[in-house]
Each structure stands twice: as structure tokens, then as C-alpha cells.
Scaffold this motif. Structure first.
Motif, PDB file in Angstrom:
ATOM      1  N   GLU A  60      14.791  -5.458 -18.361  1.00  0.00           N
ATOM      2  CA  GLU A  60      15.130  -5.685 -16.955  1.00  0.00           C
ATOM      3  C   GLU A  60      16.570  -6.149 -16.761  1.00  0.00           C
ATOM      4  N   LEU A  61      17.242  -6.535 -17.847  1.00  0.00           N
ATOM      5  CA  LEU A  61      18.657  -6.888 -17.753  1.00  0.00           C
ATOM      6  C   LEU A  61      19.555  -5.677 -18.004  1.00  0.00           C
ATOM      7  N   TRP A  62      18.971  -4.589 -18.483  1.00  0.00           N
ATOM      8  CA  TRP A  62      19.691  -3.316 -18.641  1.00  0.00           C
ATOM      9  C   TRP A  62      19.597  -2.491 -17.368  1.00  0.00           C
ATOM     10  N   ASP A  63      18.408  -2.464 -16.790  1.00  0.00           N
ATOM     11  CA  ASP A  63      18.147  -1.618 -15.622  1.00  0.00           C
ATOM     12  C   ASP A  63      17.313  -2.422 -14.634  1.00  0.00           C
ATOM     13  N   CYS A  64      17.978  -3.306 -13.917  1.00  0.00           N
ATOM     14  CA  CYS A  64      17.277  -4.220 -13.010  1.00  0.00           C
ATOM     15  C   CYS A  64      16.899  -3.509 -11.718  1.00  0.00           C
ATOM     16  N   PRO A  65      15.634  -3.586 -11.330  1.00  0.00           N
ATOM     17  CA  PRO A  65      15.226  -3.000 -10.048  1.00  0.00           C
ATOM     18  C   PRO A  65      15.871  -3.753  -8.877  1.00  0.00           C
ATOM     19  N   SER A  66      15.984  -3.098  -7.750  1.00  0.00           N
ATOM     20  CA  SER A  66      16.585  -3.704  -6.554  1.00  0.00           C
ATOM     21  C   SER A  66      15.686  -4.738  -5.905  1.00  0.00           C
ATOM     22  N   ASP A  67      14.431  -4.727  -6.248  1.00  0.00           N
ATOM     23  CA  ASP A  67      13.480  -5.704  -5.724  1.00  0.00           C
ATOM     24  C   ASP A  67      12.679  -6.214  -6.916  1.00  0.00           C
ATOM     25  N   ALA A  68      13.144  -7.318  -7.504  1.00  0.00           N
ATOM     26  CA  ALA A  68      12.508  -7.815  -8.725  1.00  0.00           C
ATOM     27  C   ALA A  68      12.556  -9.332  -8.768  1.00  0.00           C
ATOM     28  N   TYR A  69      11.648  -9.887  -9.540  1.00  0.00           N
ATOM     29  CA  TYR A  69      11.647 -11.314  -9.799  1.00  0.00           C
ATOM     30  C   TYR A  69      11.879 -11.471 -11.294  1.00  0.00           C
ATOM     31  N   ILE A  70      12.999 -12.056 -11.663  1.00  0.00           N
ATOM     32  CA  ILE A  70      13.356 -12.265 -13.063  1.00  0.00           C
ATOM     33  C   ILE A  70      13.017 -13.710 -13.399  1.00  0.00           C
ATOM     34  N   ASP A  71      12.343 -13.913 -14.533  1.00  0.00           N
ATOM     35  CA  ASP A  71      11.996 -15.282 -14.911  1.00  0.00           C
ATOM     36  C   ASP A  71      12.228 -15.502 -16.400  1.00  0.00           C
ATOM     37  N   GLU A  72      11.713 -16.631 -16.891  1.00  0.00           N
ATOM     38  CA  GLU A  72      11.958 -17.039 -18.274  1.00  0.00           C
ATOM     39  C   GLU A  72      11.375 -16.088 -19.309  1.00  0.00           C
ATOM     40  N   ARG A  73      10.603 -15.114 -18.885  1.00  0.00           N
ATOM     41  CA  ARG A  73      10.055 -14.165 -19.860  1.00  0.00           C
ATOM     42  C   ARG A  73      11.133 -13.262 -20.460  1.00  0.00           C
ATOM     43  N   THR A  74      12.324 -13.210 -19.854  1.00  0.00           N
ATOM     44  CA  THR A  74      13.427 -12.496 -20.516  1.00  0.00           C
ATOM     45  C   THR A  74      13.742 -13.167 -21.850  1.00  0.00           C
ATOM     46  N   ASP A  75      13.532 -14.491 -21.916  1.00  0.00           N
ATOM     47  CA  ASP A  75      13.742 -15.211 -23.169  1.00  0.00           C
ATOM     48  C   ASP A  75      12.632 -14.924 -24.176  1.00  0.00           C
ATOM     49  N   ILE A  76      11.429 -14.634 -23.696  1.00  0.00           N
ATOM     50  CA  ILE A  76      10.336 -14.244 -24.589  1.00  0.00           C
ATOM     51  C   ILE A  76      10.704 -12.928 -25.272  1.00  0.00           C
ATOM     52  N   TRP A  77      11.267 -11.991 -24.502  1.00  0.00           N
ATOM     53  CA  TRP A  77      11.730 -10.726 -25.079  1.00  0.00           C
ATOM     54  C   TRP A  77      12.748 -11.024 -26.182  1.00  0.00           C
ATOM     55  N   SER A  78      13.747 -11.842 -25.877  1.00  0.00           N
ATOM     56  CA  SER A  78      14.779 -12.171 -26.868  1.00  0.00           C
ATOM     57  C   SER A  78      14.177 -12.852 -28.088  1.00  0.00           C
ATOM     58  N   LEU A  79      13.171 -13.698 -27.882  1.00  0.00           N
ATOM     59  CA  LEU A  79      12.492 -14.351 -29.001  1.00  0.00           C
ATOM     60  C   LEU A  79      11.802 -13.315 -29.883  1.00  0.00           C
ATOM     61  N   GLY A  80      11.138 -12.349 -29.285  1.00  0.00           N
ATOM     62  CA  GLY A  80      10.518 -11.271 -30.066  1.00  0.00           C
ATOM     63  C   GLY A  80      11.550 -10.501 -30.870  1.00  0.00           C
ATOM     64  N   CYS A  81      12.686 -10.200 -30.249  1.00  0.00           N
ATOM     65  CA  CYS A  81      13.780  -9.508 -30.948  1.00  0.00           C
ATOM     66  C   CYS A  81      14.291 -10.345 -32.113  1.00  0.00           C
ATOM     67  N   THR A  82      14.405 -11.650 -31.880  1.00  0.00           N
ATOM     68  CA  THR A  82      14.909 -12.564 -32.907  1.00  0.00           C
ATOM     69  C   THR A  82      13.936 -12.655 -34.076  1.00  0.00           C
ATOM     70  N   LEU A  83      12.645 -12.740 -33.791  1.00  0.00           N
ATOM     71  CA  LEU A  83      11.654 -12.801 -34.873  1.00  0.00           C
ATOM     72  C   LEU A  83      11.703 -11.540 -35.726  1.00  0.00           C
ATOM     73  N   TYR A  84      11.819 -10.378 -35.083  1.00  0.00           N
ATOM     74  CA  TYR A  84      11.927  -9.122 -35.827  1.00  0.00           C
ATOM     75  C   TYR A  84      13.165  -9.176 -36.728  1.00  0.00           C
ATOM     76  N   ALA A  85      14.295  -9.599 -36.167  1.00  0.00           N
ATOM     77  CA  ALA A  85      15.541  -9.649 -36.937  1.00  0.00           C
ATOM     78  C   ALA A  85      15.437 -10.621 -38.108  1.00  0.00           C
ATOM     79  N   ILE A  86      14.752 -11.732 -37.919  1.00  0.00           N
ATOM     80  CA  ILE A  86      14.559 -12.683 -39.011  1.00  0.00           C
ATOM     81  C   ILE A  86      13.665 -12.071 -40.090  1.00  0.00           C
ATOM     82  N   MET A  87      12.646 -11.334 -39.671  1.00  0.00           N
ATOM     83  CA  MET A  87      11.720 -10.718 -40.623  1.00  0.00           C
ATOM     84  C   MET A  87      12.383  -9.622 -41.454  1.00  0.00           C
ATOM     85  N   TYR A  88      13.192  -8.766 -40.807  1.00  0.00           N
ATOM     86  CA  TYR A  88      13.698  -7.568 -41.478  1.00  0.00           C
ATOM     87  C   TYR A  88      15.214  -7.489 -41.622  1.00  0.00           C
TER      88      TYR A  88
END
Length: 161
Positions: A60-88
Motif C-alpha cells: 500500500e506504500l507502493w500503490d496507495c488507493p485514493s480512499d484508504a486507511y493506512i495503519d500500523e500493519r505496514t510495519d507487520i509487512w516490514s517485520l515479515g520481510c525482515t524475518l525472511y531476510a534474517i532467515m535467508y
């Protein structure tokens, strides 16, 4: 805040769990934001392109809709990315850069996760499912931190010695 491996310092303490310290809060911003126009959406995308590392930036930070609610779950996405990077040792979407005509943005927006192949995976399938859960392409389907903590407790209990 934008979470990535370079923003985590680990201190190994003899006989204890490692101590993790988060640093570099340059991408910190209010967690909740109502986007009401295309102009606001484009402003958020521009801010994200300046402050967030591409492989760890939520769809949603790459292609944000014109009517959207952005919340702390963007950090959950980043956490998932970080865990993958730590693993591999690499971002889960880096392969897209090496493919003919590959696009990092398209791979992220479409959540095209590529797990390393091989008969001897170093991590249990439960952990792969956990990371995949944090990498849903739709922000509204991402888990909240309370759900993450419950799942972490279950995984730790299951795999603790």
C-alpha cells in the motif's frame, strides 16, 4: 516506523536470549492515516519512496488507493520481510530484480514470495507459514501485533527445548 534488518542491533549475552535494539527512526510517522484523495495517496507514496527501503516497503506504500486507511500493519509487512531476510540472508523479493523484465514493485504488490528450493529446509513449515501470514498483499488481511505475539508464543512453545 519501517522495520528492516539494518535497523536492528543484536547483542549476544552469555547464557541469555539476545537483546534486540531498534534504531534509525528516520521513517517514523504516525501509524494511522486516512487517505482521502489521489493527491494524499501520491504524497504518501513519495514519502515512502524517500524514507523506506524498497524491498521492505508494504504494497500500500507502493500503490496507495485514493480512499484508504493506512495503519500500523505496514510495519507487520516490514517485520515479515525482515524475518525472511534474517532467515535467508536476502530480501524475499530480490529475485524479481534478477529475472528478465522483473520488477520489484510488481513482485511486492502481488506478494510473489519465492522460498528457497531444496529438500533440506533449515526452518519448519510453521515458520514459513508465519512469515507468509505477515506478507499478505491486502493491508486489511494483515495480522495485528497482538495476533503476532500469540503466534510467536505458540511457535516458541512448540520448538523450545
Amino acid at each position: 516506523m519501517h522495520i528492516k534488518p539494518g535497523n536492528i542491533l543484536l547483542s549476544h549475552r552469555k547464557g541469555k536470549w539476545p537483546l534486540a535494539i531498534l534504531m534509525d527512526f528516520g521513517s517514523a510517522r504516525p501509524a494511522r492515516m486516512q487517505i482521502r484523495s489521489r493527491s494524499e495517496a501520491l504524497q504518501l507514496q513519495e514519502w515512502a519512496s524517500e524514507h523506506c527501503s524498497a524491498p521492505f516497503r508494504a504494497p500500500e506504500l507502493w500503490d496507495c488507493p485514493s480512499d484508504a486507511y493506512i495503519d500500523e500493519r505496514t510495519d507487520i509487512w516490514s517485520l515479515g520481510c525482515t524475518l525472511y531476510a534474517i532467515m535467508y540472508g536476502v530480501s524475499h523479493f530480490e529475485y524479481a530484480l534478477g529475472e528478465s523484465g522483473g520488477s520489484l514493485q510488481l513482485a511486492i504488490v502481488n506478494a510473489q514470495i519465492k522460498w528457497p528450493a531444496g529438500p533440506k529446509q533449515p526452518y519448519p513449515e510453521d515458520l514459513h507459514q508465519f512469515v507468509t501470514w505477515m506478507l499478505q498483499p491486502q493491508a486489511t488481511l494483515l495480522p495485528r501485533i497482538d495476533d503476532i505475539l500469540i503466534q510467536v508464543d505458540e511457535l516458541v512453545s512448540k520448538y523450545s527445548l
